[in-house]
Design a protein around this motif. Structure first.
Motif, PDB file in Angstrom:
ATOM      1  N   GLY A 152      38.963  22.474  -6.285  1.00 50.55           N
ATOM      2  CA  GLY A 152      39.348  23.561  -5.399  1.00 50.55           C
ATOM      3  C   GLY A 152      38.149  24.395  -4.989  1.00 50.55           C
ATOM      4  N   PRO A 210      43.441  26.147  -3.822  1.00 54.67           N
ATOM      5  CA  PRO A 210      43.635  24.833  -4.459  1.00 54.67           C
ATOM      6  C   PRO A 210      43.503  23.710  -3.438  1.00 54.67           C
ATOM      7  N   PHE A 211      42.873  22.617  -3.829  1.00 53.58           N
ATOM      8  CA  PHE A 211      42.711  21.446  -2.973  1.00 53.58           C
ATOM      9  C   PHE A 211      43.286  20.223  -3.689  1.00 53.58           C
ATOM     10  N   LYS A 212      43.809  19.314  -2.897  1.00 49.02           N
ATOM     11  CA  LYS A 212      44.261  18.018  -3.404  1.00 49.02           C
ATOM     12  C   LYS A 212      43.927  16.971  -2.358  1.00 49.02           C
ATOM     13  N   ASN A 213      43.268  15.909  -2.778  1.00 53.91           N
ATOM     14  CA  ASN A 213      42.857  14.845  -1.850  1.00 53.91           C
ATOM     15  C   ASN A 213      42.046  15.390  -0.678  1.00 53.91           C
ATOM     16  N   THR A 269      35.395  14.826  -0.175  1.00 49.15           N
ATOM     17  CA  THR A 269      35.566  14.423   1.221  1.00 49.15           C
ATOM     18  C   THR A 269      34.264  13.923   1.834  1.00 49.15           C
ATOM     19  N   LYS A 279      44.484  22.962 -12.193  1.00 50.25           N
ATOM     20  CA  LYS A 279      44.719  23.447 -10.827  1.00 50.25           C
ATOM     21  C   LYS A 279      43.435  23.807 -10.101  1.00 50.25           C
ATOM     22  N   LYS A 324      42.181  18.289   0.791  1.00 51.55           N
ATOM     23  CA  LYS A 324      42.849  19.224   1.689  1.00 51.55           C
ATOM     24  C   LYS A 324      43.436  20.381   0.880  1.00 51.55           C
ATOM     25  N   PRO A 325      43.508  21.579   1.489  1.00 47.61           N
ATOM     26  CA  PRO A 325      44.180  22.674   0.784  1.00 47.61           C
ATOM     27  C   PRO A 325      45.606  22.289   0.416  1.00 47.61           C
ATOM     28  N   SER A 326      45.976  22.565  -0.830  1.00 45.97           N
ATOM     29  CA  SER A 326      47.309  22.164  -1.312  1.00 45.97           C
ATOM     30  C   SER A 326      48.189  23.361  -1.639  1.00 45.97           C
ATOM     31  N   GLY A 327      47.766  24.537  -1.251  1.00 46.05           N
ATOM     32  CA  GLY A 327      48.540  25.751  -1.489  1.00 46.05           C
ATOM     33  C   GLY A 327      47.851  26.925  -0.843  1.00 46.05           C
TER      34      GLY A 327
END
Length: 425
Positions: free
Chosen positions: A338, A363-366, A232, A334, A368-371
């Motif tokens: 993260g 976990p992060f994706k793009n 980011t 995963k 942002k937190p993804s879970g």
């Protein structure tokens, strides 16, 4: 009012129990004595260094050697250089230097940066990533504000030669009389002019004072764990939330409520952001910033909408001291990009048992937190029934990633460093 607070406390307690569902139980690795560290399947851990004093943050070199910052200097040495010289999995102390305690340590662009509680230094590294001249560090920043609490200075450097320094607030909630029951907040909280936030300086400029830096973000009571997220291109921090809602305002909050409020928060910071301290605290159950009782709050009044919200909210009083975004390839997919968080452990959850003493993962994706967050390494305390932080065997503090993709965790209780690796078995 008391009845509604008790009802709310029961809801808080039930929600808090749901956090425990993510505890890892199936893979317990014995490390020392009766301590077993629970990890996800396929992971293992080992102690690679012991009896170092009080190691706080650390940084790992490309060859696997490491620099460790001690909270207090031991034998006039506050920075340790460790290396596994015979490949037996144990690190030996090669040398120590820097007659000052502190927390922050970071390597970037051929320099080792370290912090005391009032200054930031840098040492030139040679081709082997070793500090050749340990006696003459350059002073990057001087005269940082230090009170009798939250005095540690954590540091991180971005990709544009900017260094970010936490200057913790030397107060719990900016009361007129600190931690005195019923004492109201100082109007405007003037200590925010020099503390209670993140300051930005130049990493390659000497002898800067905090007045020459930029107050990058404010409203942060105390940050110990922070990291630069290269996905980011932004700064992420972990805040230590305020204490003692019930003992300071017993007519508004009971002990059960205090044990679960406020959240320990992860923030993504942009220049000029305000996280709200001391005027607000984040309630993870109502999912909003609430007005602090020192400034007219009662547990129901929402705070000013101008304050930023956290990207992740954790249970109260866990003391997040380390933050690391994982960029390696050893761990399963995963975990890529993260966030790992080292929690030092609580003291302010009585009559509930104290919590923390673990490493969590988000976990992060793009970017942002993804879970939901989950327990990653748990059991450092050595017991499930800790009523005082002093009872914990180990207290996680710093995090760093090694060149092979393993991660390292410091413990500043017994002076231990753990290495966590994935073998897929």
């Amino acid at each position: 009012m008391k009845k509604s607070i008790l009802t709310f406390s029961l809801a808080v307690s039930l929600l808090a129990c749901s956090y425990a569902q993510n505890i890892v139980d199936g893979n317990k690795i014995p490390v020392a004595g009766n301590v077993k560290i629970s990890l996800p399947q396929g992971f293992t851990t080992a102690i690679v260094a012991e009896n170092l004093g009080k190691p706080r943050h650390l940084t790992i070199n490309p060859d696997g050697s490491m620099y460790v910052k001690l909270a207090r200097a031991v034998d006039s040495k506050g920075v340790l250089y460790l290396k596994d010289t015979n490949a037996d999995g144990k690190y030996e102390v090669i040398k120590g230097f820097g007659n000052y305690g502190g927390t922050g340590i970071y390597t970037k662009n051929g320099y080792l940066y370290t912090s005391s509680n009032q200054e930031v230094f840098r040492y030139k590294l040679n081709a082997n990533n070793e500090v050749a001249d340990t006696e003459h560090p350059e002073k990057i920043i001087t005269g940082l504000k230090m009170g009798r609490q939250h005095e540690t200075k954590s540091i991180v450097i971005d990709n544009n030669d900017n260094i970010y320094v936490n200057i913790g607030a030397y107060s719990n909630s900016c009361q007129q009389e600190d931690r005195k029951p019923g004492s109201l907040g100082v109007p405007g909280c003037p200590l925010l002019d020099s503390a209670g936030g993140i300051w930005q300086f130049k990493a390659n400029k000497l002898n800067q004072s905090y007045g020459q830096g930029t107050r990058y973000a404010t409203g942060l009571r105390n940050v110990v764990g922070l990291d630069w997220n290269n996905t980011t291109n932004s700064l992420f921090v972990m805040q230590h939330g305020r204490d003692q809602l019930n003992t300071l305002f017993p007519d508004l909050f009971d002990a059960k409520t205090n044990a679960e409020l406020p959240a320990e928060c992860m923030y993504e910071l942009k220049k000029g952001d305000n996280a709200g301290w001391p005027f607000a605290y984040y309630d993870p159950f109502q999912k909003k910033n609430m007005l602090a009782p020192e400034y007219g709050g009662d547990g129901k009044k929402a705070a000013d909408a101008s304050y930023i919200n956290p990207v992740v909210a954790f249970p109260a009083h866990l003391a997040p001291n380390g933050l690391l975004f994982y960029t390696g390839s050893q761990f399963p997919e995963k975990y890529r990009n993260g966030a790992f968080i080292a929690f030092h452990g609580s003291w302010n959850r009585a009559p509930e048992k104290q919590e923390g003493f673990f490493v969590a993962f988000v976990p992060f994706k793009n970017g942002k937190p993804s879970g939901n967050w989950e327990f990653f390494a748990n059991g450092f305390a050595g017991s499930d029934n800790i009523t005082s932080a002093s009872q914990a065997v180990y207290r996680p503090c710093g995090l760093a990633q090694g060149p092979d993709g393993s991660i390292y965790v410091t413990d500043d209780k017994k002076g231990t460093i753990f290495k966590i690796s994935y073998n897929g078995k």
